[in-house]
Design an enzyme around this catalytic site. Sequence first.
Site, PDB file in Angstrom:
ATOM      1  N   CYS A  73      41.578 -71.814  -6.668  1.00  0.00           N
ATOM      2  CA  CYS A  73      40.658 -72.948  -6.785  1.00  0.00           C
ATOM      3  C   CYS A  73      40.492 -73.459  -5.375  1.00  0.00           C
ATOM      4  O   CYS A  73      41.415 -74.034  -4.807  1.00  0.00           O
ATOM      5  CB  CYS A  73      41.209 -74.057  -7.684  1.00  0.00           C
ATOM      6  SG  CYS A  73      40.167 -75.540  -7.575  1.00  0.00           S
ATOM      7  N   CYS A  76      40.503 -77.639  -5.273  1.00  0.00           N
ATOM      8  CA  CYS A  76      41.715 -78.423  -5.563  1.00  0.00           C
ATOM      9  C   CYS A  76      42.775 -77.508  -6.165  1.00  0.00           C
ATOM     10  O   CYS A  76      43.376 -76.728  -5.447  1.00  0.00           O
ATOM     11  CB  CYS A  76      41.405 -79.613  -6.451  1.00  0.00           C
ATOM     12  SG  CYS A  76      40.283 -79.287  -7.824  1.00  0.00           S
ATOM     13  N   SER A  77      43.000 -77.592  -7.463  1.00  0.00           N
ATOM     14  CA  SER A  77      44.067 -76.775  -8.046  1.00  0.00           C
ATOM     15  C   SER A  77      43.783 -76.440  -9.509  1.00  0.00           C
ATOM     16  O   SER A  77      44.696 -76.387 -10.313  1.00  0.00           O
ATOM     17  CB  SER A  77      45.406 -77.505  -7.928  1.00  0.00           C
ATOM     18  OG  SER A  77      45.300 -78.769  -8.564  1.00  0.00           O
ATOM     19  N   CYS A  78      42.509 -76.230  -9.868  1.00  0.00           N
ATOM     20  CA  CYS A  78      42.165 -75.931 -11.262  1.00  0.00           C
ATOM     21  C   CYS A  78      42.878 -74.650 -11.696  1.00  0.00           C
ATOM     22  O   CYS A  78      42.897 -73.662 -10.965  1.00  0.00           O
ATOM     23  CB  CYS A  78      40.654 -75.790 -11.417  1.00  0.00           C
ATOM     24  SG  CYS A  78      39.794 -77.327 -10.997  1.00  0.00           S
TER      25      CYS A  78
HETATM   26 FE    FE Z   1      40.482 -77.376  -8.787  1.00  0.00          FE
END
Ligand code: FE
Length: 172
Positions: A73, A76-78
């Site tokens: 991602c 961000c951190s999906c």
């Molecule tokens: Fe994300």
Amino acid sequence: SDAIDAMVQAYEQDIGPMNGTRVVVRAWLDVSYKERLLENGSKAIDEMGFGGAEGSEIVVLENTAMVHNMVVCTLCSCYPWPVLGLPPAWYKAAAYRSRAVIEPRSVLREFGLELPDSVEVLVWDSSADVRYTVLPERPEGTDGWSESQLLEIVTRDSMIGVAKVKSPTADG
Ligand code: FE
């Protein structure tokens, strides 16, 4: 803080990815399930009873001898929580997020995965709308293995696409 670290680690490495492991092994053993999984990931994952937060739209990518998919991602951190649990710290790190798209082969090499030039590498950018996960290749040497034997060899990293599932007959 040691106790909290241990708990986070358990969710990152063991409890979380366990669901994904079950999805992968079912797809390896059941061709029609595999078809459904690649056709509509979220729906087939829901069939196994896994769903909820961060999992409304999961797309499953099949790794083969010719194509290697890896997931990042960049923003961000999906991450697909229902199948993989919490993302590991490195997945959220700026270095992984930027380098995975710029130099995926170098990043894979650092994870210990050297891919020949003949293998196409595809990088998929997860978002709040669509989260990706990988169906790793079933390794050679596992013909006739039981479900429980197969469950033990599938790793979280293989479902993010930064590793393969190792063949039990290969050394290392
Ligand atoms: Fe994300």
